[in-house]
Write a protein that holds these residues in place. Structure first.
Motif, PDB file in Angstrom:
ATOM      1  N   PHE A 284      -8.053  11.920  -4.916  1.00 15.35           N
ATOM      2  CA  PHE A 284      -9.329  11.230  -4.674  1.00 15.35           C
ATOM      3  C   PHE A 284      -9.587  10.945  -3.197  1.00 15.35           C
ATOM      4  O   PHE A 284     -10.697  10.580  -2.822  1.00 15.35           O
ATOM      5  CB  PHE A 284      -9.371   9.887  -5.421  1.00 15.35           C
ATOM      6  N   GLY A 285      -8.569  11.072  -2.365  1.00 12.97           N
ATOM      7  CA  GLY A 285      -8.730  10.665  -0.982  1.00 12.97           C
ATOM      8  C   GLY A 285      -8.881   9.160  -0.879  1.00 12.97           C
ATOM      9  O   GLY A 285      -8.926   8.441  -1.893  1.00 12.97           O
ATOM     10  N   LEU A 286      -8.968   8.687   0.363  1.00  9.58           N
ATOM     11  CA  LEU A 286      -9.100   7.251   0.583  1.00  9.58           C
ATOM     12  C   LEU A 286     -10.448   6.894   1.197  1.00  9.58           C
ATOM     13  O   LEU A 286     -10.705   5.759   1.553  1.00  9.58           O
ATOM     14  CB  LEU A 286      -7.960   6.747   1.475  1.00  9.58           C
ATOM     15  N   ARG A 287     -11.335   7.879   1.297  1.00  4.75           N
ATOM     16  CA  ARG A 287     -12.629   7.635   1.928  1.00  4.75           C
ATOM     17  C   ARG A 287     -13.586   6.930   0.971  1.00  4.75           C
ATOM     18  O   ARG A 287     -14.416   6.114   1.373  1.00  4.75           O
ATOM     19  CB  ARG A 287     -13.238   8.977   2.346  1.00  4.75           C
ATOM     20  N   ASP A 288     -13.461   7.252  -0.294  1.00  2.00           N
ATOM     21  CA  ASP A 288     -14.304   6.649  -1.323  1.00  2.00           C
ATOM     22  C   ASP A 288     -13.523   5.522  -2.003  1.00  2.00           C
ATOM     23  O   ASP A 288     -12.320   5.423  -1.860  1.00  2.00           O
ATOM     24  CB  ASP A 288     -14.692   7.722  -2.342  1.00  2.00           C
ATOM     25  N   PRO A 289     -14.207   4.681  -2.786  1.00  3.75           N
ATOM     26  CA  PRO A 289     -13.509   3.538  -3.396  1.00  3.75           C
ATOM     27  C   PRO A 289     -12.853   3.874  -4.732  1.00  3.75           C
ATOM     28  O   PRO A 289     -12.475   2.962  -5.454  1.00  3.75           O
ATOM     29  CB  PRO A 289     -14.643   2.529  -3.583  1.00  3.75           C
TER      30      PRO A 289
END
Lengths: 260, 260, 260
Positions: free
Chosen positions: A10-15
């Protein structure tokens, strides 16, 4: 006090990861949460499976490992809870859980079918939030896996290339490239057990390395070196640099270790 | 055991977020901390506000949400604590808190004026550390919001574009692009309530999509698809790919959903 | 309830940080873990040391700070635990710990030699997992530092450039560039104590700035500004932009502050 780890693409850019944590802590306020990584390449199930395989042994017995690399979300792939001798794995049945659950260590597999444990309404695009997080919370609260669904006989297993020993050589492949640019192969230390490591020659692409060493510090800064890395696998590295960038090699490329 | 979430544009490369956590845990050692995201684009107040709006509903009632996307730090913008029916929002009064605090859900707004709750000395460049973190710690310790400053009547609200329904079409706009390259529009699922989703046609740039589907798995790998995503909004996606890259669309671009 | 912070150059793409947390929580289940940053540039010991120096003061007394930026792993550099008036620092003896441990604040230094506290077997490539994490866990469980090894007299200290005051000017250097592109110099606020800040002229490369201001908001969007930043050091910034990109300056470049 249950420990829950999270592994996603999910990456860490989105919540999205934070939302999963909110769901878990809403239902299991005492759970301890640890991120393994959320930067698995989008839909890179093999990388996620390798991460789980090499990280889960360092966690306490009974830890709940939630993994979501799930290109088939909303399709027919099953959501699973796999109980192993080490802990519980929760995620989609697409191979992601398989390397951390070798057959000899599997105690049980549950197809997560009981919707009472899911969020309602349930989206078809974010089962991390709507299925896997609330299931992890239920497990963290002590719900036995068998209460969450129906027993299953098997799980999808990834077809990971195996190294081969032939006359005078071991042939393998780069499985994983880490953040430093170290190239991790599928050749385990055990394959070198009866060999004189100093006399081995590793060839990969146009790179030729003599000896398989104990640490990166065996060579001078900027030089390439073959080592047995922290995952117990032969790695190609460049001291204080990136083997991936310097040697022009990447995941999938072949390596050949010549004996004597 | 208070739960505190953190949302910033500080990134994770510098220790700024860790420093905020040190301040909170120095004053509220029992607080539980959860990161929503720290990769809001620098000074992208709208993205931060959208993250708060869509993440806060998944946290327990009473959660303290600290948000710092604060291009006006050191200027005249007010520091606020907004109490909603769901929890407490702490951050600068620049619109960042507004989407998670719709007027009907606001119970009270406090202008954070009581410097006894701030760090001393207080910088003019890092209110995350010097104002918002210690205020969050005070709230986590049970200090009522009203003790932290003076009541305020309103907060700055972002002017988010609304979708429009006209004869035969709904027009909207891309609001947010996530890590996968999915393009989230401002068209809510409720706008589709009376429509046959299979017969809708979505147009954006040179892209034409038929139907609004339930999941990414409705199309084959590499194909574009319109879905209702996990935020309850119409999204453009490419299965196992990036709609942003493949379709040449981005935040701000218009979409048109034709009916019948 | 011990607090343990983690600072590494491991990145968050691989599970290395998560593995360290698994080791710590296996041995010290009650430990609280906080990430300072894992995005120190590979092998950038100075950046790691600056992060520790400026972050550790914001944590409670007694916090255990584990730092691993360790190009010499597997070589002869010593693993250390440094006890300061503020807390405990654990990491390799390569200068990384030195800026957070000024001589006047050091209470004791332990060379970590007792292998009973390490993981066994111990790799030569990942002492974060095999040495520093289990040592941190032992400290978190109350093991006194002296039990972990042998007293040492000194630690490797980084040679950080100092600013100079000469007739009519202070000369310094850019030490650190943050995520926003702010350029942090080695000139402390104390060097400006007897000066009229509004009448100072800062020169760096082709940039000439008048006055050292209180906040980024002292100038209009897009304009460069010199401020005293949150670390108590003179910084070059561009409001709502990146000084690093806009001014063509970076770590190591000189700055000159002209007086009067």
């Amino acid at each position: 006090m249950a420990l829950v780890t999270l592994t996603t693409d999910f990456g860490l850019r989105d919540p999205f990861v934070g939302i999963m944590k909110g769901v878990i802590l809403s239902r299991a306020p005492q759970a301890r949460l640890v991120d393994l990584t959320h930067d698995i390449g989008p839909q890179d199930v093999l990388a996620g499976a390798l991460v789980l395989r090499h990280a889960t042994p360092y966690f306490p017995a009974g830890t709940i490992h939630v993994a979501v690399v799930d290109p088939g979300v909303g399709g027919s792939r099953r959501p699973l809870c796999v109980e192993t001798t080490a802990g519980l794995l929760v995620g989609p049945d697409n191979g992601l859980l398989s390397l951390a659950a070798p057959p000899a260590e599997v105690r049980g597999i549950i197809h997560l079918t009981d919707e009472r444990f899911f969020l309602s309404p349930r989206s078809a695009t974010f089962h991390g939030r709507d299925v896997f997080a609330p299931v992890a919370a239920a497990l963290a609260c002590g719900t036995p896996p068998a209460a969450l669904g129906a027993p299953a006989d098997d799980l999808v297993r990834l077809d990971v290339p195996e190294p081969h020993r032939e006359a005078g050589a071991i042939t393998g492949r780069v499985l994983y490239a880490d953040h430093f640019g170290n190239l991790v192969t599928n050749v385990p230390e055990s394959a070198l057990a009866d060999l004189d490591r100093g006399r081995l020659t590793l060839r990969a692409g146009s790179t030729v390395l003599t000896g398989i060493h104990g640490s990166y510090a065996s060579v001078a800064t900027g030089h390439p070196v073959a080592v047995v890395g922290s995952w117990g696998l032969v790695e190609l590295a460049v001291r204080d640099g990136s083997a991936r960038a310097a040697l022009g090699l990447d995941v999938g490329d072949g390596v050949r270790i010549e004996i004597g």
